[in-house]
Scaffold this active site. Structure first.
Site, PDB file in Angstrom:
ATOM      1  N   GLY A  77       3.877  -3.761  13.003  1.00  0.00           N
ATOM      2  CA  GLY A  77       3.852  -4.434  14.302  1.00  0.00           C
ATOM      3  C   GLY A  77       3.889  -3.444  15.452  1.00  0.00           C
ATOM      4  N   ARG A 141      -1.039  -3.792   8.370  1.00  0.00           N
ATOM      5  CA  ARG A 141       0.112  -3.922   7.474  1.00  0.00           C
ATOM      6  C   ARG A 141      -0.227  -3.634   6.010  1.00  0.00           C
ATOM      7  NH1 ARG A 141       4.666  -5.638   9.951  1.00  0.00           N
ATOM      8  NH2 ARG A 141       4.539  -6.939  11.803  1.00  0.00           N
ATOM      9  N   ASP A 172       9.641   0.187   5.766  1.00  0.00           N
ATOM     10  CA  ASP A 172       8.734   0.126   4.610  1.00  0.00           C
ATOM     11  C   ASP A 172       7.647   1.200   4.700  1.00  0.00           C
ATOM     12  OD1 ASP A 172      10.041  -1.884   3.354  1.00  0.00           O
ATOM     13  OD2 ASP A 172       8.751  -3.498   4.101  1.00  0.00           O
ATOM     14  N   LYS A 198       9.501   3.761  13.995  1.00  0.00           N
ATOM     15  CA  LYS A 198       9.008   2.732  14.925  1.00  0.00           C
ATOM     16  C   LYS A 198       9.468   1.347  14.504  1.00  0.00           C
ATOM     17  CE  LYS A 198       6.465  -0.013  13.694  1.00  0.00           C
ATOM     18  NZ  LYS A 198       5.645  -1.061  13.117  1.00  0.00           N
ATOM     19  N   THR A 199       9.917   0.529  15.363  1.00  0.00           N
ATOM     20  CA  THR A 199       9.993  -0.926  15.221  1.00  0.00           C
ATOM     21  C   THR A 199      10.853  -1.496  16.339  1.00  0.00           C
ATOM     22  OG1 THR A 199      10.611  -2.858  13.931  1.00  0.00           O
ATOM     23  CG2 THR A 199      11.893  -0.905  13.448  1.00  0.00           C
ATOM     24  N   ASP A 201      12.364  -4.090  16.114  1.00  0.00           N
ATOM     25  CA  ASP A 201      13.490  -4.788  15.472  1.00  0.00           C
ATOM     26  C   ASP A 201      14.774  -3.957  15.481  1.00  0.00           C
ATOM     27  OD1 ASP A 201      11.512  -6.557  14.970  1.00  0.00           O
ATOM     28  OD2 ASP A 201      11.690  -6.576  12.800  1.00  0.00           O
TER      29      ASP A 201
HETATM   30  P1  FBP Z   1       7.523  -4.094  12.239  1.00  0.00           P
HETATM   31  O1  FBP Z   1       8.690  -4.269  11.324  1.00  0.00           O
HETATM   32  O2  FBP Z   1       6.285  -3.738  11.548  1.00  0.00           O
HETATM   33  O3  FBP Z   1       7.843  -3.146  13.346  1.00  0.00           O
HETATM   34  O4  FBP Z   1       7.220  -5.491  12.965  1.00  0.00           O
HETATM   35  C1  FBP Z   1       8.228  -6.215  13.531  1.00  0.00           C
HETATM   36  C2  FBP Z   1       7.813  -7.578  14.032  1.00  0.00           C
HETATM   37  O5  FBP Z   1       7.533  -7.526  15.413  1.00  0.00           O
HETATM   38  C3  FBP Z   1       8.909  -8.582  13.720  1.00  0.00           C
HETATM   39  O6  FBP Z   1       9.864  -8.587  14.726  1.00  0.00           O
HETATM   40  C4  FBP Z   1       8.147  -9.866  13.550  1.00  0.00           C
HETATM   41  O7  FBP Z   1       8.787 -10.761  12.693  1.00  0.00           O
HETATM   42  C5  FBP Z   1       6.857  -9.417  12.950  1.00  0.00           C
HETATM   43  O8  FBP Z   1       6.659  -8.086  13.372  1.00  0.00           O
HETATM   44  C6  FBP Z   1       5.697 -10.276  13.363  1.00  0.00           C
HETATM   45  O9  FBP Z   1       4.569  -9.831  12.707  1.00  0.00           O
HETATM   46  P2  FBP Z   1       3.075 -10.167  13.121  1.00  0.00           P
HETATM   47  O10 FBP Z   1       2.688  -9.125  14.114  1.00  0.00           O
HETATM   48  O11 FBP Z   1       2.337  -9.980  11.865  1.00  0.00           O
HETATM   49  O12 FBP Z   1       3.029 -11.525  13.717  1.00  0.00           O
END
Ligand code: FBP
Length: 550
Positions: A77, A141, A172, A198-199, A201
């Site tokens: 993400g 992803r 991951d 990165k994230t 979250d």
């Molecule tokens: P990452 O763990 O890859 O950084 O992504 C986090 C996130 O933004 C989460 O907070 C959310 O649940 C998810 O990606 C949403 O994913 P998508 O972009 O596939 O809708």
């Protein structure tokens, strides 16, 4: 392309960097490291990259480094600051040797596997400095985990003369970076792999990685929106706002936003799991605050709900896991036409306990739980509208209390979900500086021949001048966990620590925030220019975790 005044101004912003990186750099090697748990197992799985020392960068003598070609991947993400990691990597490589080249693999890890790439020139990188988004090369992803994918990577790296790959991703993706580093080292094929944390979250952090990039900006954007809603609520005095916040599993985002804006209620999934709370208990908790405020004539308020909440409620977790098993590639289910048929089918297959949980859910939510799965067959939590579920259940309970003469207020609720609003925002000064430094750190690790390391920057609550950059062996962050029925080496995910300073601060203040004396804070928008105490503040989480008093 037309640009906003802020876009134009940000294109010339020069990210701040630690003193030690502004000039010639020497590597200080610490003692050998151990993984956080399961040392023997991790050591056996990573014989070539286990136990390496921590690295910190210090001021050093001038060294002539040979030119090096590097490939970079954005994984998962979006998170504000990704473009600055690439800019920092580009500038760092060019400063160490102007002949070095940077290639971007397109669309995430699949770009490496499918040989989709572009060379990143100064003109391209300049267009993206200090901007949000991952659109410079795109993200994806695809999981990089199979030997045939690794081999395909070798082919394209040989073709482009690439000696190192930088993977910018979450826990991951960095786990996969570590496996890839080990594979390439073991094959002695001369390709190094470096990770970057990165994230949004905020769940990729540990004793060595203080925070992942993007968390700062995303939380500031959401907190601004929450503050604006709180000011509206406090003006109109007629709505309860149920606000769900992104963060797939950990509640760091919700907690940080609560620390920044002081809402009436913030649910923390990790606490729900720890106390083994049921959905009804969560509803009771919300209802009691609403009733109390109504008694003081306040029929409004704000409630923050972490995205992952539903999976932390033990009975829901069990239900979701049964549904995941039941619905993965289930042709019989897919062939059913009406919602009612699907509902009956599911009810017939669940255990008694899960059936009763499923039956009690509002129909819309029950349906969401059986809809599209992700590529791994799991329910997509970001699509479950927990805020609507809670509104429905709270309204029902309040109606009963009203009928019994216990509640005399008026309940009008609005729902919100904040996620995508913050993932590509223009990076705050903190994220712009942090990411640029991470990119530079990755470049230094590469020219010094390191592999299996994550670029790191510590001391982040101090001014950027005093930040300490370096590298952390990824194996150090690993433990063994059961994934899809098998024990796998993975980077330990950091959930909210209920004994940690951020939660403790929240716990000590939440009763006060819930009560009739509204304690809202209105953080306002991210400021990019102005006094440092307004523009360069790190998150409350980072401050509290570093022992800074709020
Ligand atoms: P990452 O763990 O890859 O950084 O992504 C986090 C996130 O933004 C989460 O907070 C959310 O649940 C998810 O990606 C949403 O994913 P998508 O972009 O596939 O809708």
């Amino acid at each position: 392309m037309k640009k906003s005044p802020l876009q134009i101004a940000r294109s010339t912003y020069e990210p701040k960097m630690p003193h030690a990186l502004r000039g010639n750099v020497a590597l200080h090697l610490g003692a050998p490291t151990e993984s956080v748990a399961d040392q023997e197992a991790i050591k056996n799985l990573f014989p070539n990259t286990y136990g390496m020392p921590l690295i910190t960068f210090e001021k050093g003598e001038a060294v002539q480094y040979p030119a090096v070609n590097v490939g970079v991947i954005l994984s998962g993400g979006q998170a504000p600051g990704g473009h600055n990691v690439i800019a920092g990597l580009f500038d760092g490589l060019k400063r160490l040797n102007p002949e070095s080249k940077l290639f971007g693999f397109l669309g995430g890890p699949s770009g490496l596997i499918d040989h989709k790439y572009m060379e990143l020139t100064k003109e391209i990188v300049d267009e993206y400095r200090n901007t949000g988004g991952f659109d410079i090369i795109g993200s994806g992803r695809t999981k990089l985990e199979l030997p045939e994918q690794f081999e395909s990577g070798i082919v394209i790296c040989r073709e482009l003369g690439i000696k190192a790959i930088v993977i910018i991703g979450g826990d991951d993706s960095n786990t996969n970076a570590c496996v890839l580093a080990e594979y390439y080292k073991q094959k002695n094929c001369g390709i190094q792999v470096i990770g970057c944390p990165k994230t949004i979250d905020g769940d990729l952090k540990n004793s060595q990685i203080e925070t992942s990039f993007g968390f700062d900006t995303a939380c500031k954007v959401y907190s601004e929106l929450i503050g604006n809603i709180q000011r509206d609520a406090n003006s109109a005095k007629k709505y309860w706002h149920f606000i769900r916040l992104m963060g797939r599993s950990a509640s760091h985002i919700a907690l940080e936003c609560a620390l920044q804006s002081q809402p009436n209620i913030c649910l923390v999934s990790e606490e729900v799991a720890e106390k083994k709370m049921t959905l009804n208990q969560i509803v009771d908790q919300i209802v009691s605050v609403i009733v109390n405020r109504a008694e003081a004539g306040l029929n409004f308020g704000t409630i923050l709900i972490p995205e992952g909440l539903i999976e932390f409620i033990p009975a829901m977790k069990q239900l979701i896991s049964e549904l995941n098993d039941l619905l993965a590639h289930n042709e019989d289910f897919n062939a059913l036409e009406t919602d009612d048929e699907k509902r009956q089918y599911v009810k017939g297959k669940l255990t008694e306990e899960s059936r009763s949980v499923y039956r009690d859910l509002p129909k819309g939510i029950a349906k969401q739980l059986t809809m599209d799965r992700d590529p791994h067959g799991n329910v997509q939590v970001s699509l479950i509208e927990t805020e609507k579920l809670l509104i429905e259940m709270v309204a029902k309970r309040l109606a009963t209390l009203k009928a019994n003469g216990i509640y005399h207020g008026k309940f009008s609720a609005l729902n919100h979900f904040f996620g995508y609003e913050g993932r590509c925002a223009i990076p705050s000064n903190f994220d712009a500086d942090y990411c640029y430094t991470l990119g530079n750190a990755a470049a230094i690790l590469i020219v010094n021949g390191k592999t299996g390391y994550m670029a790191s920057v510590k001391n982040l609550t101090k001014s950027a001048d005093e930040w300490i950059a370096g590298g952390v062996p990824i194996t150090m962050m690993m433990n063994m966990e059961r994934r899809h029925g098998e024990m796998k080496p993975v980077i330990q995910k950091a959930l909210v620590d209920l004994n940690g300073a951020p939660f403790k601060y929240f716990e000590a203040h939440r009763a006060q925030w819930a009560d009739a004396n509204t304690s809202y804070i209105y953080p306002g928008p991210i400021q990019y220019y102005g006094p440092s105490e307004v523009c360069d503040q790190p998150t409350q989480t980072l401050k509290l975790e570093s022992g800074v008093k709020l």
